[in-house]
Design a protein around this motif. Structure first.
Motif, PDB file in Angstrom:
ATOM      1  N   SER A 101       0.851  -1.189   0.000  1.00  0.00           N
ATOM      2  CA  SER A 101       0.000   0.000   0.000  1.00  0.00           C
ATOM      3  C   SER A 101       0.884   1.234   0.000  1.00  0.00           C
ATOM      4  CB  SER A 101      -0.909   0.016   1.234  1.00  0.00           C
ATOM      5  OG  SER A 101      -1.823  -1.057   1.202  1.00  0.00           O
ATOM      6  N   TRP A 102       0.674   2.106  -0.992  1.00  0.00           N
ATOM      7  CA  TRP A 102       1.450   3.332  -1.093  1.00  0.00           C
ATOM      8  C   TRP A 102       0.542   4.548  -0.907  1.00  0.00           C
ATOM      9  CZ3 TRP A 102       4.537   1.827  -6.150  1.00  0.00           C
ATOM     10  CH2 TRP A 102       5.522   0.895  -5.822  1.00  0.00           C
ATOM     11  N   MET A 103       0.238   5.249  -1.986  1.00  0.00           N
ATOM     12  CA  MET A 103      -0.544   6.476  -1.876  1.00  0.00           C
ATOM     13  C   MET A 103      -1.966   6.223  -1.363  1.00  0.00           C
ATOM     14  SD  MET A 103      -0.351   9.785  -2.251  1.00  0.00           S
ATOM     15  CE  MET A 103       0.845  10.324  -3.486  1.00  0.00           C
ATOM     16  N   SER A 104      -2.506   5.045  -1.633  1.00  0.00           N
ATOM     17  CA  SER A 104      -3.905   4.767  -1.275  1.00  0.00           C
ATOM     18  C   SER A 104      -4.177   4.902   0.213  1.00  0.00           C
ATOM     19  CB  SER A 104      -4.300   3.366  -1.743  1.00  0.00           C
ATOM     20  OG  SER A 104      -3.550   2.377  -1.060  1.00  0.00           O
ATOM     21  N   THR A 105      -3.156   4.716   1.061  1.00  0.00           N
ATOM     22  CA  THR A 105      -3.364   4.791   2.507  1.00  0.00           C
ATOM     23  C   THR A 105      -2.730   6.026   3.137  1.00  0.00           C
ATOM     24  OG1 THR A 105      -1.409   3.403   2.873  1.00  0.00           O
ATOM     25  CG2 THR A 105      -3.539   2.290   2.729  1.00  0.00           C
ATOM     26  N   GLN A 106      -2.173   6.915   2.326  1.00  0.00           N
ATOM     27  CA  GLN A 106      -1.566   8.123   2.874  1.00  0.00           C
ATOM     28  C   GLN A 106      -2.645   9.033   3.462  1.00  0.00           C
ATOM     29  OE1 GLN A 106       1.876   8.919   3.087  1.00  0.00           O
ATOM     30  NE2 GLN A 106       1.870   6.741   2.662  1.00  0.00           N
ATOM     31  N   GLY A 107      -2.655   9.186   4.764  1.00  0.00           N
ATOM     32  CA  GLY A 107      -3.653   9.998   5.450  1.00  0.00           C
ATOM     33  C   GLY A 107      -4.574   9.199   6.349  1.00  0.00           C
ATOM     34  N   LEU A 108      -4.537   7.865   6.269  1.00  0.00           N
ATOM     35  CA  LEU A 108      -5.437   7.058   7.086  1.00  0.00           C
ATOM     36  C   LEU A 108      -5.223   7.297   8.574  1.00  0.00           C
ATOM     37  CD1 LEU A 108      -5.870   3.529   5.477  1.00  0.00           C
ATOM     38  CD2 LEU A 108      -7.509   5.395   5.646  1.00  0.00           C
ATOM     39  N   THR A 109      -3.973   7.360   9.023  1.00  0.00           N
ATOM     40  CA  THR A 109      -3.741   7.575  10.452  1.00  0.00           C
ATOM     41  C   THR A 109      -4.205   8.957  10.893  1.00  0.00           C
ATOM     42  OG1 THR A 109      -1.467   8.307  10.000  1.00  0.00           O
ATOM     43  CG2 THR A 109      -1.791   5.983  10.540  1.00  0.00           C
ATOM     44  N   THR A 110      -4.253   9.916   9.951  1.00  0.00           N
ATOM     45  CA  THR A 110      -4.711  11.256  10.288  1.00  0.00           C
ATOM     46  C   THR A 110      -6.192  11.266  10.635  1.00  0.00           C
ATOM     47  OG1 THR A 110      -3.057  12.214   8.787  1.00  0.00           O
ATOM     48  CG2 THR A 110      -4.898  13.633   9.439  1.00  0.00           C
ATOM     49  N   GLU A 111      -7.003  10.523   9.898  1.00  0.00           N
ATOM     50  CA  GLU A 111      -8.451  10.558  10.105  1.00  0.00           C
ATOM     51  C   GLU A 111      -9.025   9.291  10.715  1.00  0.00           C
ATOM     52  OE1 GLU A 111     -10.762  10.705   6.529  1.00  0.00           O
ATOM     53  OE2 GLU A 111      -9.338   9.533   5.376  1.00  0.00           O
ATOM     54  N   TYR A 112      -8.229   8.227  10.831  1.00  0.00           N
ATOM     55  CA  TYR A 112      -8.757   6.922  11.244  1.00  0.00           C
ATOM     56  C   TYR A 112      -8.296   6.505  12.643  1.00  0.00           C
ATOM     57  CZ  TYR A 112     -10.858   2.425   9.918  1.00  0.00           C
ATOM     58  OH  TYR A 112     -11.667   1.321   9.808  1.00  0.00           O
ATOM     59  N   VAL A 113      -7.356   7.255  13.226  1.00  0.00           N
ATOM     60  CA  VAL A 113      -6.832   6.938  14.546  1.00  0.00           C
ATOM     61  C   VAL A 113      -7.072   8.139  15.463  1.00  0.00           C
ATOM     62  CG1 VAL A 113      -4.815   6.256  15.892  1.00  0.00           C
ATOM     63  CG2 VAL A 113      -5.069   5.453  13.534  1.00  0.00           C
ATOM     64  N   SER A 114      -7.699   7.900  16.620  1.00  0.00           N
ATOM     65  CA  SER A 114      -8.029   8.978  17.550  1.00  0.00           C
ATOM     66  C   SER A 114      -6.801   9.407  18.338  1.00  0.00           C
ATOM     67  CB  SER A 114      -9.122   8.526  18.522  1.00  0.00           C
ATOM     68  OG  SER A 114      -8.606   7.567  19.432  1.00  0.00           O
ATOM     69  N   ALA A 115      -6.947  10.460  19.158  1.00  0.00           N
ATOM     70  CA  ALA A 115      -5.845  10.944  19.978  1.00  0.00           C
ATOM     71  C   ALA A 115      -5.393   9.898  20.981  1.00  0.00           C
ATOM     72  CB  ALA A 115      -6.262  12.222  20.709  1.00  0.00           C
ATOM     73  N   SER A 116      -6.300   8.983  21.365  1.00  0.00           N
ATOM     74  CA  SER A 116      -5.956   7.924  22.315  1.00  0.00           C
ATOM     75  C   SER A 116      -5.344   6.704  21.624  1.00  0.00           C
ATOM     76  CB  SER A 116      -7.210   7.494  23.083  1.00  0.00           C
ATOM     77  OG  SER A 116      -8.222   7.041  22.194  1.00  0.00           O
ATOM     78  N   GLY A 117      -5.254   6.745  20.291  1.00  0.00           N
ATOM     79  CA  GLY A 117      -4.627   5.664  19.541  1.00  0.00           C
ATOM     80  C   GLY A 117      -5.563   4.570  19.096  1.00  0.00           C
ATOM     81  N   ASN A 118      -6.875   4.734  19.312  1.00  0.00           N
ATOM     82  CA  ASN A 118      -7.848   3.724  18.901  1.00  0.00           C
ATOM     83  C   ASN A 118      -8.310   3.950  17.466  1.00  0.00           C
ATOM     84  OD1 ASN A 118      -7.980   2.339  21.411  1.00  0.00           O
ATOM     85  ND2 ASN A 118      -9.304   3.951  22.225  1.00  0.00           N
ATOM     86  N   LEU A 119      -8.646   2.851  16.777  1.00  0.00           N
ATOM     87  CA  LEU A 119      -9.256   2.975  15.459  1.00  0.00           C
ATOM     88  C   LEU A 119     -10.677   3.500  15.610  1.00  0.00           C
ATOM     89  CD1 LEU A 119      -8.222  -0.296  13.573  1.00  0.00           C
ATOM     90  CD2 LEU A 119      -7.289   1.998  13.294  1.00  0.00           C
ATOM     91  N   LEU A 120     -11.073   4.415  14.736  1.00  0.00           N
ATOM     92  CA  LEU A 120     -12.413   4.977  14.789  1.00  0.00           C
ATOM     93  C   LEU A 120     -13.393   4.096  14.029  1.00  0.00           C
ATOM     94  CD1 LEU A 120     -11.509   8.724  14.178  1.00  0.00           C
ATOM     95  CD2 LEU A 120     -11.918   7.573  16.340  1.00  0.00           C
TER      96      LEU A 120
END
Length: 335
Positions: A101-120
């Motif tokens: 996975s290259w560009m397709s996942t760039q940004g997932l941690t920005t919007e998919y992981v909360s401040a506490s580190g959990n997946l949304l």
């Protein structure tokens, strides 16, 4: 004496939801659905200590949908239809060959992981990374890149990098539509990142040249060659954590060019926000794609028009949605 390390893990998800669809052209309808928007998966990974700080490694991932069993978010068929690769790593970094996975996942941690580190608990179809940033009059890089080699640098004071090259990122090598059209395609990927404490930043670049430079299409009994399209993308992602609050920003510039023709381009952006409350998270985001610039004839119908890509979502994540079960096996293998 060398040692082997085997890991088994996975993620299972299913959700119940209600859709309401309304417009001026058709009757309003409601639908109760059971879906697996995340695409559940299990994986096998392992390492072999070769001595001198050098290790061999592999990763094999299988994807499926819990509700129907089929692999809707897969690349290829069979066991390794997800991220799958084999390689080596050491103090100098890691190099692997397979599907990445290259560009397709760039940004997932920005919007998919909360401040506490959990997946949304957000359906992936609602994520800006998949729904808008990876598309511009058709799909750009929306999945793992086949026939690829990837190098990941070690992390030094929060800085890291990744370089990838694929000889045919979306299909089998060499032939196109069963014909021996050996016009060689390529895809290159570069990424630089910084992550330290509450701050995370990344800049990624993708350059895709179509394999075979197009395809043969038959219409009314006449077969003709239709030129392919080459893509270029530049994406910035960043986030900052203020305690339980996480603010993000993503921007993507994409260009699609017909082989031997002109090109179209568009800019898209997204602002994801999440706030962790205990095991729960309040979340939301606003995503928008801009107008297409003047382009080639194949994109003329959309040229100068708003791409229509706008996504606003909000929700509450009540608790953890991810679980892992892992087993480690250590055994002597000799030297």
């Amino acid at each position: 004496q060398a040692q082997s390390n085997l890991t088994i893990g996975g993620v299972l998800q299913a959700n119940v939801k209600n859709y309401k669809i309304s417009s001026t052209t058709r009757q309003t309808s409601n639908e109760l659905r059971i879906d697996d928007d995340y695409a559940s998966r299990f994986w096998l990974s392992g390492t072999e200590d070769l001595g001198g700080g050098l290790k061999a490694l592999f990763y094999v991932e299988n994807r499926f949908n819990t509700d129907v069993g089929t692999a809707q978010a897969a690349t290829g068929n069979g066991l390794g239809n997800g991220e799958t690769y084999v390689g080596m790593k050491g103090h100098w970094g890691q190099v692997t060959a397979g599907k990445h996975s290259w560009m397709s996942t760039q940004g997932l941690t920005t919007e998919y992981v909360s401040a506490s580190g959990n997946l949304l608990a957000v359906p992936t179809s609602m994520l800006a990374t998949y729904s808008i940033l990876n598309q511009a009059v058709g799909n750009l890089d929306t999945t793992r890149r086949a026939n690829s080699v990837t190098y990941r640098s070690p992390v030094i004071s929060g800085f890291s990098g990744m370089v990838g090259i694929s000889t045919a990122s979306a299909a089998n090598e060499g032939t196109v539509n069963g014909r021996n059209d050996y016009s060689d395609g390529r895809e290159y990927f570069l990424q630089g990142a910084y992550a330290n404490g509450p701050l995370a930043l990344a800049l990624a670049y993708r350059d895709f040249t179509a394999e075979g430079r197009g395809s043969f299409v038959t219409n009314a009994g006449v077969t003709a060659f239709v030129p392919g399209t080459d893509d270029k993308q530049l994406r910035f992602t960043g986030s900052y954590k203020f305690g339980s609050l996480k603010l993000g920003m993503m921007a993507d510039r994409a260009t699609r060019e017909a082989v031997g023709g002109s090109k179209s381009s568009r800019t898209a952006w997204s602002i994801p926000v999440s706030y962790a409350i205990g095991n729960g998270t309040i979340l939301g985001s606003v995503t928008k794609a801009g107008d297409l610039s003047v382009g080639h004839a194949g994109l003329a119908a959309s040229t100068g028009n708003d791409s229509g890509a706008k996504n606003v979502h909000r929700g509450l994540r009540p608790g953890p949605v991810q679980a892992h079960q892992r087993r480690r096996v250590l055994q002597p293998t000799g030297q």
